[in-house]
Design a protein around this motif. Structure first.
Motif, PDB file in Angstrom:
ATOM      1  N   ALA A 130     -11.109  54.357  65.448  1.00 39.33           N
ATOM      2  CA  ALA A 130     -10.668  54.487  64.048  1.00 39.33           C
ATOM      3  C   ALA A 130      -9.209  54.920  64.079  1.00 39.33           C
ATOM      4  N   MET A 131      -8.356  54.211  63.403  1.00 43.61           N
ATOM      5  CA  MET A 131      -6.915  54.514  63.456  1.00 43.61           C
ATOM      6  C   MET A 131      -6.361  54.707  62.052  1.00 43.61           C
ATOM      7  N   PRO A 132      -5.430  55.663  61.894  1.00 44.55           N
ATOM      8  CA  PRO A 132      -4.814  55.858  60.579  1.00 44.55           C
ATOM      9  C   PRO A 132      -3.798  54.746  60.289  1.00 44.55           C
ATOM     10  N   ALA A 133      -3.595  54.463  59.012  1.00 40.36           N
ATOM     11  CA  ALA A 133      -2.660  53.399  58.630  1.00 40.36           C
ATOM     12  C   ALA A 133      -1.251  53.697  59.137  1.00 40.36           C
ATOM     13  N   SER A 134      -0.940  54.998  59.342  1.00 41.19           N
ATOM     14  CA  SER A 134       0.417  55.357  59.799  1.00 41.19           C
ATOM     15  C   SER A 134       0.696  54.812  61.203  1.00 41.19           C
ATOM     16  N   ALA A 135      -0.376  54.531  61.962  1.00 44.55           N
ATOM     17  CA  ALA A 135      -0.182  54.026  63.342  1.00 44.55           C
ATOM     18  C   ALA A 135      -0.222  52.509  63.395  1.00 44.55           C
TER      19      ALA A 135
ATOM     20  N   SER B 268      -2.661  51.811  72.513  1.00 46.27           N
ATOM     21  CA  SER B 268      -2.439  52.448  73.817  1.00 46.27           C
ATOM     22  C   SER B 268      -3.190  53.777  73.885  1.00 46.27           C
ATOM     23  N   ALA B 269      -3.283  54.336  75.097  1.00 51.65           N
ATOM     24  CA  ALA B 269      -3.955  55.628  75.281  1.00 51.65           C
ATOM     25  C   ALA B 269      -3.268  56.706  74.444  1.00 51.65           C
ATOM     26  N   GLU B 270      -1.966  56.632  74.377  1.00 51.91           N
ATOM     27  CA  GLU B 270      -1.202  57.595  73.566  1.00 51.91           C
ATOM     28  C   GLU B 270      -1.609  57.516  72.102  1.00 51.91           C
ATOM     29  N   GLU B 271      -1.805  56.298  71.637  1.00 49.36           N
ATOM     30  CA  GLU B 271      -2.128  56.110  70.217  1.00 49.36           C
ATOM     31  C   GLU B 271      -3.557  56.552  69.883  1.00 49.36           C
ATOM     32  N   HIS B 272      -4.520  56.222  70.750  1.00 48.10           N
ATOM     33  CA  HIS B 272      -5.900  56.575  70.360  1.00 48.10           C
ATOM     34  C   HIS B 272      -6.297  57.970  70.803  1.00 48.10           C
ATOM     35  N   GLY B 273      -5.554  58.588  71.728  1.00 52.15           N
ATOM     36  CA  GLY B 273      -5.813  59.973  72.140  1.00 52.15           C
ATOM     37  C   GLY B 273      -7.192  60.159  72.754  1.00 52.15           C
ATOM     38  N   ASP B 274      -7.752  61.384  72.622  1.00 52.20           N
ATOM     39  CA  ASP B 274      -9.030  61.705  73.279  1.00 52.20           C
ATOM     40  C   ASP B 274     -10.245  61.490  72.377  1.00 52.20           C
TER      41      ASP B 274
ATOM     42  N   VAL C 286     -13.077  46.421  83.487  1.00 49.98           N
ATOM     43  CA  VAL C 286     -11.800  46.842  82.898  1.00 49.98           C
ATOM     44  C   VAL C 286     -12.074  47.396  81.502  1.00 49.98           C
ATOM     45  N   ALA C 287     -11.123  48.191  81.003  1.00 49.91           N
ATOM     46  CA  ALA C 287     -11.276  48.773  79.661  1.00 49.91           C
ATOM     47  C   ALA C 287     -10.263  48.151  78.708  1.00 49.91           C
ATOM     48  N   GLU C 288     -10.711  47.931  77.480  1.00 48.41           N
ATOM     49  CA  GLU C 288      -9.814  47.401  76.452  1.00 48.41           C
ATOM     50  C   GLU C 288      -9.962  48.319  75.232  1.00 48.41           C
ATOM     51  N   HIS C 289      -8.825  48.779  74.694  1.00 51.77           N
ATOM     52  CA  HIS C 289      -8.866  49.684  73.530  1.00 51.77           C
ATOM     53  C   HIS C 289      -8.218  48.996  72.340  1.00 51.77           C
TER      54      HIS C 289
END
Ligand code: SF4
Length: 375
Positions: free
Chosen positions: A331-336, A303-309, A269-272
């Motif tokens: 790596a995610m921006p603080a806005s998310a 979610s996939a939407e949040e981390h994109g490609d 399984v995958a976990e993001h």
């Protein structure tokens, strides 16, 4: 000559072997000494072989140097699902006993502290069960650990096996006691071809264990039988020629025993998760709510939407029960930043918070690779 070899000379006399078991001994290339009789046919001889071997070569684990029932309970819960080497080499038992030397100290301990001391052992429910048991000893028994089997069995987190272990190791009292190692040894000794996981198999093992337990030396006997399972009667490669109870063992193909239910297939399984960096040396963590690591800190799920490609910063697999989990750290921006419970944790604080093992591993790798603020 080793002490147990003296025992072997006294007790393993080939001419006492029953003819009915001759066939098992004649299998080619097997390397297992002949079976002369079953343990139940000479229980005293069997006990002597187990206790003699244990007295000679048994290992001095720290929980064997005490008869404190609370310390025995701590060790038994730690050793459920965890290898002796892990508990020993990483100092879990000593650390726990230093911080919580008795039920009184543990009963008052905050969640965060017990989870931190348990970090890396997994199955965190065990740590909470320990605290619940400590609270029960305080509230029901005035802080004195009970000696009565039914009262021990009624403590939170204490099943039949753990109750038997406390009776044997703390009070030297005989009781059936079957963990994975003992189940394997018994199934092989009696060449038991039924499943050991069904009700009939479990009943049979309990019956043998109850009949064989040494009423005068329960502590040493149970320790010895467990250690034979751990060190000699191994799952894939039993060391039969070195085994002190080989003369009592009817197994013809021990490597195929015990019979168990077919294991569920490993599922991938995958976990993001997100790596949110804030000002200074800080990373955003949230609280785990799932049943396994409830109360620990973790990297927030995305979610996939949040981390994109975008390629993840880090990707590795870890195992949990029948799952192989591929953890992707993005790596995610603080806005998310996720809504809900969470907090910014500085680099200095990171080592002191109770963190799930995969997230600890991920953060250590990210910090080492790039510096905490580096990317
Ligand atoms: S190692 Fe196991 S299978 Fe081999 S003789 Fe000993 S009890 Fe039997």
């Amino acid at each position: 000559m080793a002490v147990w070899e003296v025992f072997a000379m006294r007790h393993f006399q080939p001419n006492r072997r029953p003819a009915a078991r001759q066939e098992a001994d004649d299998l080619p290339g097997f390397g297992k000494p002949p079976c002369r009789e079953l343990p139940t046919e000479d229980p005293d001889g069997f006990r002597e072989a187990v206790v003699g071997w244990f007295d000679a070569v048994g290992r001095p684990y720290p929980w064997r140097e005490t008869t404190d029932p609370y310390a025995i309970l701590v060790s038994e819960l730690m050793l459920q699902q965890t290898r002796v080497e892990t508990v020993l080499e990483r100092g879990y038992f000593e650390r726990w006993m230093r911080r919580f030397p008795g039920v009184g100290e543990l009963a008052d301990a905050p969640d965060e502290e017990i989870l931190k001391l348990w970090e890396g052992l997994g199955y965190y429910r065990r740590a909470r069960h320990l605290r619940e048991a400590a609270r029960a000893v305080v509230s029901r028994h005035g802080g004195l650990f009970p000696r009565d089997p039914a009262e021990i069995r009624a403590l939170p987190g204490v099943g039949d096996y753990t109750a038997g272990a406390i009776l044997a190791f703390a009070f030297d009292r005989a009781a059936p006691m079957i963990d994975g190692n003992v189940a394997r040894v018994l199934a092989r000794l009696f060449d038991f071809n039924g499943s050991i996981e069904g009700p009939a198999g479990r009943r049979q093992l309990a019956e043998w264990s109850g009949r064989l337990t040494d009423p005068r030396r329960a502590r040493r006997f149970q320790s010895g039988l467990m250690e034979i399972g751990q060190r000699l009667c191994k799952v894939r490669r039993p060391q039969c020629p070195d085994c002190p109870v080989a003369g009592f063992c009817a197994a013809r193909a021990p490597e195929h025993l015990p019979v168990k239910r077919e294991r569920a297939r490993i599922e991938e399984v995958a976990e993001h998760v997100g790596y949110f960096r804030g000002e200074g040396d800080r990373v955003f963590l949230c609280v785990e709510s799932g049943p396994r690591r409830s109360g620990l800190w973790r990297l927030p799920p995305v979610s996939a939407e949040e981390h994109g490609d975008a390629e993840p910063l880090l990707r590795f697999a870890y195992s949990i029960t029948r799952y192989r989990v591929w953890l992707h750290v993005h790596a995610m921006p603080a806005s998310a930043l996720p809504r809900g419970e969470g907090r910014w944790v500085s680099r200095a604080e990171l080592e002191s918070v109770a963190l799930g093992s995969p997230y600890r591993r991920a953060l250590r790798s990210l910090v080492a690779d790039a510096g905490f603020n580096g990317r």
